[in-house]
Motif scaffolding. Structure first.
Motif, PDB file in Angstrom:
ATOM      1  N   ALA A  66      -1.216  12.102   4.768  1.00 43.26           N
ATOM      2  CA  ALA A  66       0.019  12.152   3.989  1.00 43.26           C
ATOM      3  C   ALA A  66      -0.174  11.519   2.616  1.00 43.26           C
ATOM      4  CB  ALA A  66       1.141  11.435   4.743  1.00 43.26           C
ATOM      5  N   GLN A  67      -0.939  10.434   2.559  1.00 40.27           N
ATOM      6  CA  GLN A  67      -1.218   9.797   1.272  1.00 40.27           C
ATOM      7  C   GLN A  67      -2.032  10.724   0.366  1.00 40.27           C
ATOM      8  OE1 GLN A  67      -0.105   6.919  -0.050  1.00 40.27           O
ATOM      9  NE2 GLN A  67       1.182   6.707   1.758  1.00 40.27           N
ATOM     10  N   HIS A  80      -2.913  10.374  10.302  1.00 39.45           N
ATOM     11  CA  HIS A  80      -1.793  11.103   9.694  1.00 39.45           C
ATOM     12  C   HIS A  80      -1.322  10.393   8.422  1.00 39.45           C
ATOM     13  CE1 HIS A  80      -1.754  13.716  13.069  1.00 39.45           C
ATOM     14  NE2 HIS A  80      -1.171  12.890  13.912  1.00 39.45           N
ATOM     15  N   PHE A  81      -1.357   9.072   8.450  1.00 41.24           N
ATOM     16  CA  PHE A  81      -0.967   8.289   7.274  1.00 41.24           C
ATOM     17  C   PHE A  81      -1.856   8.623   6.078  1.00 41.24           C
ATOM     18  CE2 PHE A  81      -1.722   4.654   4.521  1.00 41.24           C
ATOM     19  CZ  PHE A  81      -0.434   4.250   4.175  1.00 41.24           C
ATOM     20  N   SER A 123       4.833   9.830   0.778  1.00 43.02           N
ATOM     21  CA  SER A 123       4.261   8.497   0.965  1.00 43.02           C
ATOM     22  C   SER A 123       5.158   7.637   1.855  1.00 43.02           C
ATOM     23  CB  SER A 123       4.063   7.829  -0.391  1.00 43.02           C
ATOM     24  OG  SER A 123       3.538   6.524  -0.240  1.00 43.02           O
ATOM     25  N   SER A 166       5.011   8.556   5.473  1.00 46.51           N
ATOM     26  CA  SER A 166       3.796   8.093   6.157  1.00 46.51           C
ATOM     27  C   SER A 166       3.941   6.641   6.621  1.00 46.51           C
ATOM     28  CB  SER A 166       2.581   8.242   5.228  1.00 46.51           C
ATOM     29  OG  SER A 166       2.651   7.336   4.141  1.00 46.51           O
ATOM     30  N   TRP A 182       4.130  16.708  11.081  1.00 42.90           N
ATOM     31  CA  TRP A 182       4.320  17.475   9.848  1.00 42.90           C
ATOM     32  C   TRP A 182       5.547  18.379   9.926  1.00 42.90           C
ATOM     33  CZ3 TRP A 182       2.195  15.854   5.664  1.00 42.90           C
ATOM     34  CH2 TRP A 182       0.983  15.151   5.724  1.00 42.90           C
ATOM     35  N   HIS A 241      -2.136   7.772  14.278  1.00 40.30           N
ATOM     36  CA  HIS A 241      -1.091   7.476  13.288  1.00 40.30           C
ATOM     37  C   HIS A 241      -1.665   7.084  11.934  1.00 40.30           C
ATOM     38  CE1 HIS A 241      -1.985   3.803  15.511  1.00 40.30           C
ATOM     39  NE2 HIS A 241      -1.519   3.081  14.529  1.00 40.30           N
TER      40      HIS A 241
END
Length: 283
Positions: free
Chosen positions: A212-213, A208-209, A59, A62, A29, A205
């Motif tokens: 972020a979405q 985190h994806f 997006s 990510s 981040w 990962h």
């Protein structure tokens, strides 16, 4: 509670900050915030509609994160192929609406080309991740854990888009394509969430994806909630409610991901690796 106690003790505060700095989430981040700040100063005219571009930027970031992790680890373990295939359809649909037309573009100068570029890069990254899953690192992909049939998401999204779609482009195919992308994006993450439950664990990962979405969708929700009336046609008995429907569908994704985001934030606040997100004893 741990954070509140640390505030009163400078030494504990220092140790707590060092714990946060060493986490993968802080690095992820932190890198994004630097990138987003630079993008704002370079490509934005300061208009509120930059929020839509920022949503796309989050997006895209990510997808970059997941693609780099796959390439560095030479494994697609924990990544939902079906979700990524949904995102290919999402990006294609949105690009059909924003490249040849201007109806769904931000008024900010980032809508001149930067917003479209972010979406195009997102498409390329989603396609590359699908390639990794199906070809390059196919031996590391486990289809027995990626069990949600994404056709059950794509079909209804397209059906709803045929009925409930705005007309900002005044060109039916592109208006339907934009609505289809938005509706499918609202439920595409279900593939990854189902995979988490099937595996009983969450890869950092992909966690985190999804976070972020969720952030990207929150930004998009704020933007369209403030201007949803532009999406509706008051002279049409169905399209008079399109704006409400668009905002509601974006809210659906936030609700779907609510439990995940709660545990994700708890992990971050406690300094626990997000790989333990599904371990109720730790979170």
């Amino acid at each position: 509670w741990q954070s509140m106690k640390a505030v009163k003790d400078p030494e504990k505060m220092k140790l707590l900050m060092m714990t946060y700095v060493k986490t993968e989430a802080f690095k992820v981040w932190g890198a994004f915030l630097v990138f987003a700040f630079a993008a704002f100063w370079l490509f934005s005219s300061g208009d509120f509609s930059f929020l839509l571009t920022l949503s796309s930027l989050v997006s895209t970031f990510s997808f970059i994160m997941v693609a780099l992790k796959i390439e560095s680890g030479r494994s697609v373990r924990g990544v939902s192929l079906k979700m990524m295939e949904c995102y290919i359809a999402i990006f294609l649909g949105r690009l059909c609406a924003i490249v040849p037309f201007e109806g769904y573009l931000p008024f900010d100068k980032s809508g001149d080309w930067f917003y479209q570029t972010c979406e195009a890069v997102g498409l390329a990254l989603a396609a590359s991740i699908v390639y990794f899953c199906r070809v390059r690192y196919a031996s590391t992909y486990d289809p027995t854990t990626d069990t949600l049939n994404h056709l059950y998401l794509i079909g209804p999204a397209l059906g709803v888009a045929l009925i409930f779609h705005p007309n900002l482009n005044n060109f039916l195919p592109s208006d339907i394509a934009w609505a289809f992308a938005l509706y499918l994006e609202s439920v595409a993450v279900l593939c990854q969430l189902f995979m988490f439950m099937k595996e009983g664990q969450a890869q950092p990962h992909t966690s985190h994806f999804l976070a972020a979405q969720a952030l990207a969708k929150l930004m998009s929700f704020i933007f369209w909630a403030s201007s949803f009336s532009e999406l509706s046609n008051p002279n049409h008995y169905i399209k008079a409610f399109v704006g409400n429907w668009v905002v509601a569908m974006q809210l659906v994704q936030l609700l779907v991901m609510g439990d995940f985001i709660y545990h994700y934030i708890r992990c971050i606040s406690k300094g626990i690796p997000v790989s333990q997100l599904l371990c109720s004893d730790n979170v």
